[in-house]
Design a protein around this motif. Structure first.
Motif, short mmCIF file in Angstrom:
data_model
loop_
_atom_site.label_atom_id
_atom_site.label_comp_id
_atom_site.label_asym_id
_atom_site.label_seq_id
_atom_site.Cartn_x
_atom_site.Cartn_y
_atom_site.Cartn_z
N ASP A 112 -8.58 57.06 16.79
CA ASP A 112 -9.66 56.50 17.62
C ASP A 112 -9.14 56.02 18.98
OD1 ASP A 112 -10.04 56.49 14.95
OD2 ASP A 112 -10.94 54.50 14.83
N ASP A 113 -7.94 55.45 18.99
CA ASP A 113 -7.45 54.81 20.20
C ASP A 113 -6.51 55.72 20.99
OD1 ASP A 113 -8.78 52.46 19.60
OD2 ASP A 113 -7.17 51.78 18.29
N ILE A 114 -6.48 57.01 20.65
CA ILE A 114 -5.42 57.86 21.21
C ILE A 114 -5.47 57.90 22.74
CG2 ILE A 114 -6.67 60.06 21.02
CD1 ILE A 114 -3.83 61.13 20.01
N ASP A 115 -6.67 57.81 23.33
CA ASP A 115 -6.75 57.85 24.80
C ASP A 115 -6.12 56.62 25.44
OD1 ASP A 115 -7.93 60.28 24.87
OD2 ASP A 115 -9.97 59.49 24.78
N ASN A 116 -6.07 55.52 24.69
CA ASN A 116 -5.48 54.29 25.24
C ASN A 116 -3.97 54.24 25.05
OD1 ASN A 116 -7.90 53.13 26.06
ND2 ASN A 116 -8.34 52.46 23.97
N VAL A 117 -3.46 55.06 24.12
CA VAL A 117 -2.04 55.00 23.80
C VAL A 117 -1.22 55.25 25.06
CG1 VAL A 117 -0.15 56.15 22.60
CG2 VAL A 117 -2.29 55.64 21.40
N ARG A 122 -0.56 48.39 23.89
CA ARG A 122 -0.75 47.75 22.59
C ARG A 122 -1.46 48.65 21.58
NH1 ARG A 122 -6.20 45.80 23.04
NH2 ARG A 122 -6.65 45.78 25.25
N HIS A 123 -1.85 49.85 21.99
CA HIS A 123 -2.48 50.77 21.04
C HIS A 123 -1.48 51.81 20.57
CE1 HIS A 123 -6.27 49.28 22.92
NE2 HIS A 123 -6.62 49.29 21.64
N HIS A 124 -1.57 52.15 19.30
CA HIS A 124 -0.69 53.18 18.75
C HIS A 124 -1.48 54.08 17.81
CE1 HIS A 124 2.52 50.81 20.38
NE2 HIS A 124 2.16 49.76 19.65
N THR A 125 -0.98 55.29 17.62
CA THR A 125 -1.59 56.13 16.59
C THR A 125 -1.07 55.68 15.22
OG1 THR A 125 0.16 57.75 16.93
CG2 THR A 125 -1.94 58.16 18.03
N ILE A 329 3.71 57.62 25.51
CA ILE A 329 2.87 58.56 24.74
C ILE A 329 3.75 59.45 23.88
CG2 ILE A 329 1.29 60.52 24.91
CD1 ILE A 329 0.13 59.21 27.43
N VAL A 330 4.80 60.01 24.49
CA VAL A 330 5.67 60.92 23.73
C VAL A 330 6.30 60.16 22.55
CG1 VAL A 330 7.71 62.40 23.83
CG2 VAL A 330 6.12 62.35 25.75
N ALA A 331 6.74 58.92 22.80
CA ALA A 331 7.38 58.14 21.74
C ALA A 331 6.39 57.82 20.63
CB ALA A 331 7.96 56.86 22.32
N ASP A 332 5.21 57.37 21.01
CA ASP A 332 4.19 57.03 20.01
C ASP A 332 3.85 58.25 19.15
OD1 ASP A 332 1.61 55.26 19.19
OD2 ASP A 332 1.06 57.37 19.44
N HIS A 333 3.60 59.38 19.81
CA HIS A 333 3.13 60.55 19.08
C HIS A 333 4.21 61.13 18.17
CE1 HIS A 333 -0.32 59.98 21.37
NE2 HIS A 333 -0.50 61.17 21.91
N LEU A 334 5.43 61.18 18.65
CA LEU A 334 6.48 61.77 17.80
C LEU A 334 6.78 60.84 16.62
CD1 LEU A 334 8.91 63.45 20.35
CD2 LEU A 334 7.17 64.52 18.90
N ARG A 335 6.76 59.54 16.85
CA ARG A 335 6.95 58.58 15.76
C ARG A 335 5.84 58.78 14.72
NH1 ARG A 335 6.71 52.04 15.20
NH2 ARG A 335 4.47 52.37 15.41
N GLY A 336 4.60 58.89 15.20
CA GLY A 336 3.47 59.11 14.30
C GLY A 336 3.60 60.42 13.54
N ALA A 337 4.02 61.48 14.26
CA ALA A 337 4.14 62.79 13.61
C ALA A 337 5.17 62.75 12.49
CB ALA A 337 4.52 63.85 14.65
N VAL A 338 6.29 62.07 12.72
CA VAL A 338 7.32 61.99 11.68
C VAL A 338 6.75 61.30 10.43
CG1 VAL A 338 9.53 60.93 11.08
CG2 VAL A 338 9.25 62.04 13.29
N PHE A 339 5.96 60.25 10.62
CA PHE A 339 5.38 59.57 9.45
C PHE A 339 4.36 60.45 8.74
CE2 PHE A 339 7.40 55.74 10.98
CZ PHE A 339 7.65 55.06 9.79
N LEU A 340 3.56 61.18 9.49
CA LEU A 340 2.57 62.06 8.84
C LEU A 340 3.28 63.15 8.04
CD1 LEU A 340 -0.22 62.58 11.54
CD2 LEU A 340 -0.30 61.17 9.51
N ILE A 341 4.29 63.76 8.64
CA ILE A 341 5.00 64.84 7.95
C ILE A 341 5.68 64.28 6.70
CG2 ILE A 341 6.83 66.58 8.12
CD1 ILE A 341 6.23 66.58 11.20
#
Ligand SMILES: [Zn+2]
Ligand SMILES: [Zn+2]
Length: 916
Positions: A112-117, A122-125, A329-341
Motif C-alpha cells: 500500500d505504501d510503496i509510493d512513499n517508500v 518511515r514507510h517500508h514494504t 528504495i533499492v535497499a527497502d525493496h531488496l530487503r523485502g524481496a529476500v524475506f519474500l523469497i
C-alpha cells in the motif's frame, strides 16, 4: 560526498548548536530537545526486540515466533500485513485460543505504501511489528499501563516527549490516560479506529502513542493537526497503536459486538529503533545501514555513462537531490524481496509472485537511476542475512536460493530494460510533439506484456517526466488478454456453514469404524450448502456431504488426497468419493447416496484399503524423494508443491536447471536404496519449537499447531524429518519400488517430478510392454534389436526421400528446359505435388530471376501463380481485380486459383499482354 554523518558527531553538533541558541535567546526552554534519548545506552535491534518479548513474557504472555509472510488459509489477504493477522480466527472468537496472552515480533509486508517508500523515510514494504495480544483476557487499562511502563521505564523514553490520541468517542480510554499523562497531551481523533485487515474481521477503536521529535512553538501543534510551522517535518512519530478489538465487521459492513473483548497492539520496530538509536531516519539504523553501504559499493564513478547506457537522461542537480531516495528504495525493496523469497514466494505473473516481481524490477530500475551498471542484487543478500540470521533463520537457510532468484530475475529484466526505456522515450517524444500529457493504455500494456515493465514502473517513469498513464485503458487491455487465456477453475473446496461440528479422526490406526451421523448437507447448484435432518436418494441426484462424530477417513491435506470408501448401514450405502477438511477443522465425506438416512443414524465407515495403503506408500516415498533431492541437488531444493495419490506422486521443488540423467538416476537409486534397507518410519508428537530445533522440515506456508506430528526416517548418512499429518507406511520396505516417470520445468526456479511406486507401476509397465509387443511383432524383431531396427528404418526413409527429391529435380529441370510457353520469362507446367512448388521455384530462379511461373497441381486440381512482386505491377492489378489473395513467399508472391474459369480468363489476359 559523505552521506552518513557519524551519530556522536551529530549529537555533539546539536549540543553546541543548542548552547548557541541559549546564548542568542538568553533562555532555557527547550533543553529536552537535545538530551532526551538516552544517548549513552546502546540499543541494537536484537536487544530492542528481545526487551519487548521478555517484558511481556514476564507479564505472563506466551511469546510466539513470527509466522510466515504468507497468511495461512486466508484468501482475502496476499501477505501478513500486521502482527494480528495470524490470530484473526482467535480475535473473531471462531477458534478457542490456546493462550489468552500472546506477544510476537511479526514479519509484515505491505504494498500500500510503496509510493512513499524512500521519500518519507518511515514507510517500508517489509517491516517488523512488535505486538502484545489479549484474547478475552486483559483490556484497555492493562494494555495502556503495559505500554507506558515499557516505553518509559524499560526503553527509558522521556515521558515528557510522549503524546497520545484516543478515539473521539472513547471516554474510557481517555480516563485511563488522564491518570498517566497531562490532559493537554491527549488528543481525541476521529480516525483512531483500526481494521479490519481485509474486507471482514475484527476491529475497534484505538489509542496511539506518539514520540515528539522536536519542539514547536505553535500551541495548537498536536498529533493529527496540520501545523504550518512544522510543515512536513514529522514532529510526531507514531510509535505504538493499541487497538481495543471489540467488534467484528461482517460482509455487509456492520459492526457486531465480539463475544469477548481483545487487545491487539502494534509497534513498528523500525520506528522504535530509529528513536532509540537516535537517528534522523530509519535507513540509518542497524536494520538498514549495512544494506545501504553494500549497495553504495556498486555505484559507478562515471554515473553519466550508466545513464547513457540505459537511455536515461542525466541531470546532475536532479541526481544529487534524489540520490538518497533511490538508495533507500533499492535497499527497502531488496530487503523485502529476500524475506519474500525466504518464505517461499517465487517471481511469477500472478498473485504474490507478481508482487515480488514488481518489487525486484522496481529495485533494478532505481539501481539504474542510482548509477549501478552491473548485475548486483544477489550480492546484497549476504548483508540482509548478516543483519537477520539470528532472528529469522530462514533468511540464512535460503540465502543461496534468494541469490539465484534475484540474479535470474535481474538478468531477465536487464535484457528488456534499455529497450523499455527507449520505447518509453519514443512515446514521450511523440507526446511532447503533440502536446499531450497522457500515455495511452495500449502502449503501457505493450511495455508490460512485451517488455516486462509492471504498470507501476511505467507510471514511475511517467511521473518523473510529468506525464500520466491512462490506467483504465491499461486495465481494459489486460482484461481482454485475461479473457483470452482464462481457464475454467471450478473449486468447491471453500464451503461455509454456520454450525460447529466436531469429528474425531482415528484414521492413523484404524480404517474401519462405527460412528454416528451428526450432519447431512446438500450441495446447492450455486455451491452453497444446506443442512437437512434426513435425506433419501429418491429426491437427490447430486453429491451430498456427511459428517460423523468419528471417522477413519483421512481428509485431503498436505498434498495427500482424501480417502475414498463407503459409509453404510441397513438402510443406505454412501460411496465416499472424496474426504475434505473444512476450514474450521471438521471433516466432510463427499459422495453419492443410495437409500435413506437421517441424523443420529449409527453407521459403519469403511476406508478403501487398497487405495489407502497405496497412498501411504506414495506419501512415505515422497518424503524419501524430498530428502534425496536435497542430498543430491543441495538444500535449496525445497518443496514447492506436492500431490500424493494412490497411483502416483507429484513433487514440485525449487531448483534452477533441468536435472541431468545422472542426477535423476542417483535420486532414484538413493530412494530405492532406502527402501531396500527396511528403515522404520517413526511418528512422534512434540512441541513445534522442539521439532524445528531438531531440524524437522516445515513448510513456511503452513501454520502449525503448538504440538506437531513429525515423521522421521533415519539411516547413517541420510535423514528425512518432516512435520506431516499424512498417513505413512510403518517401514520403507513396504514401498517396494520407486520409479521416476518424468522431470520438467513448472516455472522459473520450480521443477516437477512425477513418480510411481509398488503395484501402481504395473499398469504403466503393462502399457509399455503391450506397445513393445506390438512393435516386435510388427517388425518381426527381438526387443533387444528393435532400436537398431527402427534407426535403420529411419535412415533408409531419409535416403529414399533424398533420392526422390533428386529424381524430381531432374524431372523438373527437363520440364523447365522444354517449357517456354508464352515467353522466356513465363513457365507453365504441371506439378506432381503441391509440396514441389518451392523446389521448382528454386530451380527456375537460378535460370532467370525475373521469372513468372504458372503451375498446375494435378492431384488437387488447382492453379498456382508465382511472381516477383517488384516487376509485376500490372499482374498485381489483374489479381486484385479478381479479388485473389496474395500469399507471401519470401521475396515472391503466390496466388492460388481453384476456379478454372477464372484461370482461363487470367491466362487470356496474360497472353494478350505478352502479345502487345
Ligand atoms: Zn508544529
Ligand atoms: Zn508428508
Amino acid at each position: 560526498m559523505k552521506i552518513f554523518i557519524d551519530n556522536n558527531l551529530l549529537i555533539w553538533f546539536k549540543r553546541v548548536y543548542f548552547l548557541f541558541l541559549i546564548l542568542k535567546k538568553g533562555k532555557i526552554e527547550n533543553i529536552d530537545n537535545f538530551i532526551y534519548r538516552g544517548d549513552f545506552v546502546s540499543w541494537d535491534h536484537k536487544t530492542i526486540r528481545n526487551t519487548f518479548l521478555e517484558y511481556f513474557e514476564n507479564k505472563n504472555h506466551k511469546v510466539l515466533k513470527s509466522y510466515s509472510l504468507i497468511p495461512d488459509n486466508d484468501p482475502s489477504l496476499l501477505f501478513v500485513a500486521a502482527g494480528m493477522v495470524p490470530f484473526k480466527a482467535e480475535f473473531s472468537g471462531k477458534v478457542k485460543p490456546m493462550y489468552t496472552r500472546v506477544a510476537t515480533c511479526q514479519k509484515c509486508f505491505r504494498m500500500d505504501d510503496i509510493d512513499n517508500v524512500g521519500y518519507t523515510l518511515r514507510h517500508h514494504t517489509f517491516f517488523e511489528m512488535l505486538g502484545n495480544f489479549s484474547f478475552g483476557d486483559y483490556f484497555k487499562k492493562e494494555s495502556i499501563h503495559y505500554a507506558w511502563d515499557l516505553l518509559t521505564n524499560v526503553y527509558k523514553l522521556d515521558p515528557r516527549k510522549l503524546w497520545v490520541s484516543v478515539h473521539i468517542q472513547d471516554d474510557e480510554a481517555e480516563e485511563i490516560w488522564k491518570n498517566i499523562i497531562s490532559k493537554d497531551k491527549i488528543v481525541r481523533l476521529e480516525d483512531n479506529f483500526w481494521g479490519p485487515a481485509g474486507l471482514t474481521g475484527p476491529c475497534g477503536p484505538s489509542t496511539e502513542i506518539f514520540f515528539e521529535n522536536f519542539y514547536c512553538s505553535n500551541s495548537n501543534c498536536k498529533p493529527g493537526y496540520e501545523c504550518l510551522e512544522c510543515e512536513k517535518k514529522e514532529r510526531f512519530i507514531e510509535i505504538w497503536n493499541i487497538v481495543f478489538t471489540q467488534y467484528f465487521k461482517n460482509e455487509k459492513g456492520e459492526l457486531l459486538d465480539l463475544p469477548q473483548k481483545n487487545i491487539d497492539t502494534g509497534m513498528g520496530l523500525e520506528r522504535l529503533t530509529r528513536i532509540l538509536q537516535n537517528k534522523s531516519n530509519q535507513y540509518y539504523t542497524d536494520l538498514f545501514y549495512p544494506i545501504l553501504s553494500k549497495i553504495e559499493q556498486f555505484i559507478e564513478k562515471d554515473i553519466e555513462k550508466v545513464y547513457q547506457n540505459f537511455n536515461l537522461q542525466f541531470e546532475l542537480s536532479n541526481y544529487l537531490s534524489k540520490r538518497d531516495i533511490y538508495l533507500n528504495i533499492v535497499a527497502d525493496h531488496l530487503r523485502g524481496a529476500v524475506f519474500l523469497i525466504s518464505d517461499g514466494v517465487i517471481p511469477s505473473n500472478e498473485g504474490r509472485g507478481y508482487v515480488l516481481r514488481k518489487l525486484i524490477r522496481r529495485a533494478i530500475l532505481y539501481s539504474k537511476f542510482l548509477g549501478i551498471l552491473k548485475e548486483f542484487s544477489h550480492e546484497i543478500v549476504d548483508s540482509v542475512v548478516e543483519i537477520f540470521k539470528d532472528v529469522y533463520p530462514e533468511v540464512q537457510l535460503r540465502s543461496d536460493f534468494s541469490k539465484k532468484v534475484l540474479n535470474s530475475e535481474e538478468k531477465a529484466f536487464l535484457k528488456n530494460i534499455s529497450k523499455g526505456i527507449s520505447y518509453f522515450n519514443s512515446i514521450k517524444q511523440e507526446l511532447i510533439q503533440n502536446n499531450i500529457k497522457i500515455i495511452d493504455g495500449k502502449k503501457a500494456f505493450y511495455l508490460y506484456d512485451t517488455l516486462g515493465f509492471p504498470l507501476e514502473l511505467t507510471m514511475e517513469l511517467a511521473k518523473n517526466n510529468s506525464l500520466q498513464v491512462n490506467i483504465d485503458e491499461f486495465h481494459k487491455e489486460m482484461e481482454t488478454q485475461r479473457i483470452k487465456s482464462r481457464q475454467n477453475k471450478n473449486d468447491i473446496k471453500v464451503f461455509s456453514i454456520n454450525k460447529e461440528f466436531k469429528t474425531e479422526f482415528i484414521g492413523y490406526n484404524k480404517i474401519n469404524y462405527e460412528g454416528k451421523i451428526i450432519g447431512i448437507l446438500k450441495i446447492n447448484p450455486d455451491k452453497t450448502l444446506e443442512l437437512v435432518n434426513e435425506i433419501s436418494s429418491e429426491n437427490i441426484q447430486d453429491d451430498i456431504i456427511l459428517i460423523t462424530d468419528i471417522t477413519p477417513f483421512y481428509p485431503e491435506a498436505g498434498g495427500q488426497v482424501g480417502d475414498k470408501g463407503i459409509i453404510y448401514n441397513d438402510n443406505f450405502k454412501f460411496e465416499v468419493k472424496d474426504t475434505q477438511k473444512h476450514v474450521e477443522g471438521f471433516i466432510f465425506h463427499i459422495g453419492k447416496l443410495n437409500g435413506y438416512l437421517k441424523l443420529g443414524d449409527q453407521v459403519y465407515l469403511e476406508v478403501d484399503f487398497y487405495k489407502r495403503k497405496l497412498t501411504a506408500i506414495h506419501h512415505t516415498a515422497t518424503h524419501l524423494l524430498h530428502s534425496a533431492l536435497r542430498k543430491i541437488l543441495g538444500s535449496h531444493a525445497y518443496q514447492a508443491g506436492s500431490l500424493v495419490d494412490y497411483d502416483r506422486l507429484r513433487f514440485d521443488f525449487t531448483h534452477f536447471q533441468a536435472l541431468t540423467d545422472i542426477e535423476l538416476k542417483n535420486i532414484e537409486d538413493l530412494v530405492n536404496e532406502k527402501i531396500l534397507k527396511e528403515l522404520d518410519v517413526l511418528i512422534e508428537y512434540k512441541p513445534l519449537n522442539v521439532a524445528l530445533q531438531e531440524g524437522a522440515i516445515a513448510l513456511f506456508t503452513e501454520k502449525y499447531p503448538e504440538n506437531v506430528r513429525t515423521v522421521k526416517i533415519v539411516d547413517k548418512d541420510f535423514i528425512s524429518y518432516e512435520l506431516c499429518a499424512g498417513t505413512h507406511v510403518k517401514n520403507t520396505s513396504f514401498i517396494g519400488t520407486f520409479k521416476i516417470l518424468s522431470e520438467k520445468s513448472l516455472q522459473l526456479g520450480v521443477r516437477r517430478i512425477e513418480a510411481v511406486c509398488n503395484l501402481s507401476l504395473l499398469p504403466i509397465f503393462n502399457k509399455f510392454s503391450y506397445i513393445l509387443n506390438d512393435l516386435t511383432s510388427l517388425t518381426n524383431t527381438d526387443v533387444d534389436k528393435i532400436k537398431n531396427y527402427i534407426s535403420k528404418l529411419i535412415e533408409e526413409s531419409k535416403n529414399l526421400k533424398q533420392n526422390l527429391i533428386n529424381i524430381k529435380k531432374k524431372y523438373y529441370q527437363l520440364c523447365i528446359n522444354q517449357t517456354n510457353l508464352f515467353s522466356k520469362n513465363v513457365f507453365n507446367f504441371n506439378l506432381l505435388e503441391e509440396d514441389d512448388l518451392l523446389l521448382v521455384h528454386d530451380l527456375i530462379k537460378t535460370k532467370n530471376p525475373l521469372y513468372f511461373g504458372i503451375y498446375y497441381v494435378e492431384n488437387l486440381n488447382k492453379y498456382i501463380f508465382i511472381f516477383n512482386q517488384n516487376n509485376n505491377d500490372e499482374l498485381m492489378q489483374l489479381f486484385n481485380r479478381y479479388n485473389l489473395k496474395l500469399i507471401n513467399l519470401g521475396s515472391y508472391k503466390k496466388v492460388v486459383i481453384n476456379d478454372s474459369k477464372i484461370y482461363d480468363e487470367i491466362i487470356t489476359q496474360i497472353k494478350l499482354k505478352i502479345a502487345t
